[in-house]
Design an enzyme around this catalytic site. Structure first.
Site, PDB file in Angstrom:
ATOM      1  N   LYS A 179       0.771  -1.151   0.085  1.00 50.59           N
ATOM      2  CA  LYS A 179      -0.183  -0.069  -0.002  1.00 50.59           C
ATOM      3  C   LYS A 179       0.699   1.298  -0.091  1.00 50.59           C
ATOM      4  O   LYS A 179       1.925   1.231   0.670  1.00 50.59           O
ATOM      5  CB  LYS A 179      -0.696   0.021   1.049  1.00 50.59           C
ATOM      6  CG  LYS A 179      -1.850  -1.123   1.293  1.00 50.59           C
ATOM      7  CD  LYS A 179      -2.884  -1.313   0.497  1.00 50.59           C
ATOM      8  CE  LYS A 179      -3.790  -2.532   0.505  1.00 50.59           C
ATOM      9  NZ  LYS A 179      -4.857  -2.637  -0.485  1.00 50.59           N
ATOM     10  N   HIS A 213      -6.294 -13.156  -7.828  1.00 48.29           N
ATOM     11  CA  HIS A 213      -7.248 -12.303  -7.396  1.00 48.29           C
ATOM     12  C   HIS A 213      -8.263 -12.148  -7.796  1.00 48.29           C
ATOM     13  O   HIS A 213      -8.521 -12.083  -9.094  1.00 48.29           O
ATOM     14  CB  HIS A 213      -6.264 -10.651  -7.351  1.00 48.29           C
ATOM     15  CG  HIS A 213      -7.008  -9.645  -6.598  1.00 48.29           C
ATOM     16  ND1 HIS A 213      -8.352  -9.258  -6.827  1.00 48.29           N
ATOM     17  CD2 HIS A 213      -6.565  -9.080  -5.380  1.00 48.29           C
ATOM     18  CE1 HIS A 213      -8.625  -8.226  -5.711  1.00 48.29           C
ATOM     19  NE2 HIS A 213      -7.538  -7.951  -4.935  1.00 48.29           N
TER      20      HIS A 213
END
EC number: 4.1.1.39
Length: 486
Positions: free
Chosen positions: A178, A296
């Site tokens: 992140k 994902h």
């Protein structure tokens, strides 16, 4: 619909030019007993006002197999009685007036071997736009063993992955880098190194980091693998980073995968949105090159979340196990993303069991024999933190990757401290469980005791300990009251 409209018309009258009800054309048979080799689909249907549910079920069977809106004489050039799908059971959905579960059986001959693209073209290709239905949802499927055996499944599987990592008896730990967009390659690699050095097994790319102007994919791969190798040397543990190879063409995906392999990566990642053919293709590449494939589930919520229309994620999980992925994001139940705890456990069971039993509270309507197909490692990711470790371990057990993105990167003492907090929380909880303690109820006490000698864990509990996402789930079992994760 009168009785005649529910009865199949036989003989010459069946093939006269004109329009018949789908049930009259033979797509409804309430006496049909499915064969072991039949593929069975369970649909949730909401017929339009005035449409009989049996006719609606017959229409689903017809439009997902051989039917069109009118009689065609060319049916007689085929073994049409065999090729027609057969709706054979319709049940009202408990507590939901106007909705019905309809069971449809398909002869195995209708499907190409080893092709999810072909399977989905039939089962979901047309019926979801059909006007007589207000809505339709594919809730579950039973895949016959004969069909399962035409797929190769996960290229690596849970057992081999654990052997490569030399990690047993506990969940694996990971984190998503992140912010997911905007970092330079060098700073991105620094985040990866800090997380791995702090105690995580994996770091990963997020779904939408590919090759943008701020960071070319090749730069990211180089810096990430430098971080992996350095962290492995420092800690003495096998480490990895999921390098996202998702791209605009298969040629580019293969190019990125080959470069990842050249750098020594043991794992690559793709997004669900690349499509079924691309997933099966890259799975075969991973099998040939001894790579782990991380999936994902980007985009799934557009068709899995609404309860009355779309596809249940348990079906997507079944298709992905066939298609051949090693890791699959399957929900957290306690995090920021949609997920009713028993329903999410059902997804995990689809990934990890060699045979699924009927389990209505967890949304599993059929027995499913996986015919020795390798197991998929579920991934819990999205809004989880160290303070939820007891819930995660209690819900999902050992064979899961717990990914703490913000719960690692956002730690007030830094990324490495965030990773250490998660590692200590996991080790303390596994030890307590193995000693026979009731971690579901004693979890907060166990974590606080561990935090007395681990400042990073203490800081994590202080800042996130009371953070929860207790919203009412939208996709819940129809057979038990909904529960919360709290």
């Amino acid at each position: 619909m009168n009785a005649d409209a529910k009865t199949e018309i036989k003989g010459r009258e069946r093939y006269k030019a004109g329009v018949l009800k789908y049930a009259q054309m033979g797509y409804w048979n309430g006496d049909y007993e499915p064969k072991d080799t039949d593929l069975i689909a369970l649909f949730r249907i909401t017929p339009q006002d005035g449409v009989d549910p049996i006719e609606a079920a017959a229409a689903v069977a017809g439009e997902s197999s051989t039917a069109t809106w009118t009689v065609v004489w060319t049916d007689r050039l085929t073994a049409c009685d065999q090729y027609r799908a057969k709706a054979y059971r319709v049940d009202p959905v408990p507590g939901t007036p106007g909705q019905y579960f309809c069971y449809v059986a398909y002869d195995l001959i209708l499907f190409e071997e080893g092709s999810i693209a072909n399977l989905t073209a039939s089962i979901i290709g047309n019926v979801f736009s059909f006007k007589p239905l207000k809505a339709a949802r594919l809730e579950d499927m039973r895949l016959p063993v004969a069909y399962v055996k035409t797929f190769r499944g996960p290229p690596t599987g849970i057992v081999v992955e654990r052997e490569r990592l030399d990690k047993f008896g506990k969940p694996l730990l990971g984190a998503t880098t992140k912010p997911k967009l905007g970092l330079s390659g060098k700073n991105y690699g620094r985040v990866v190194y800090e997380g791995l050095k702090g105690g995580l097994d994996f770091m990963k790319d997020d779904e939408n980091i590919n090759s943008q102007p701020f960071m070319h994919w090749r730069d990211r791969y180089l810096y990430c693998m430098e971080a992996v190798n350095h962290a492995s040397a420092v800690t003495g543990e096998v480490k990895g980073h999921y390098l996202n190879i998702t791209a605009g063409t298969m040629e580019e995906m293969y190019r990125r995968a080959e470069f990842a392999k050249e750098l020594g990566s043991v794992i690559v990642m793709v997004d669900l949105i690349v499509g079924w053919t691309a997933i099966q293709s890259i799975s075969e590449w991973c099998r040939q090159n001894d790579m782990i494939l991380h999936m994902h589930r980007a985009g799934h919520g557009t068709y899995t979340r609404q309860k009355n229309h779309g596809i249940s994620f348990r079906v997507i999980a079944k298709w992905l196990r066939l298609a051949g992925v090693d890791h699959l994001h399957a929900g957290t139940a306690v995090g920021k993303l949609e997920g009713d705890p028993p329903t999410v456990q059902g997804y995990y069971n689809v990934c990890r069991e060699m045979k699924n039993e009927v389990d209505l509270p967890r949304g599993l309507f059929f027995e499913q024999d996986w015919a020795d197909l390798k197991k998929v490692m579920p991934v819990a990711s999205g809004g989880i933190h160290a303070g939820q470790m007891h819930q995660l371990l209690d819900l999902f057990g050992d064979d899961v990757v717990l990914q703490f993105g913000g719960g690692t990167i956002g730690h007030p003492m830094g990324i490495q401290a965030g990773a250490t907090a998660n590692r200590v929380a996991l080790e303390a909880m596994v030890l307590a469980r193995n000693e026979g303690r009731d971690i579901a109820h004693e979890g907060p006490e166990i974590l606080r005791a561990a935090a007395k000698w681990c400042k990073p864990l203490e800081a994590a509990l202080d800042i996130w300990g009371n953070i929860s996402f207790n919203y009412t789930p939208t996709d819940t079992s129809d057979f038990v009251p909904s529960v919360t994760a709290a």
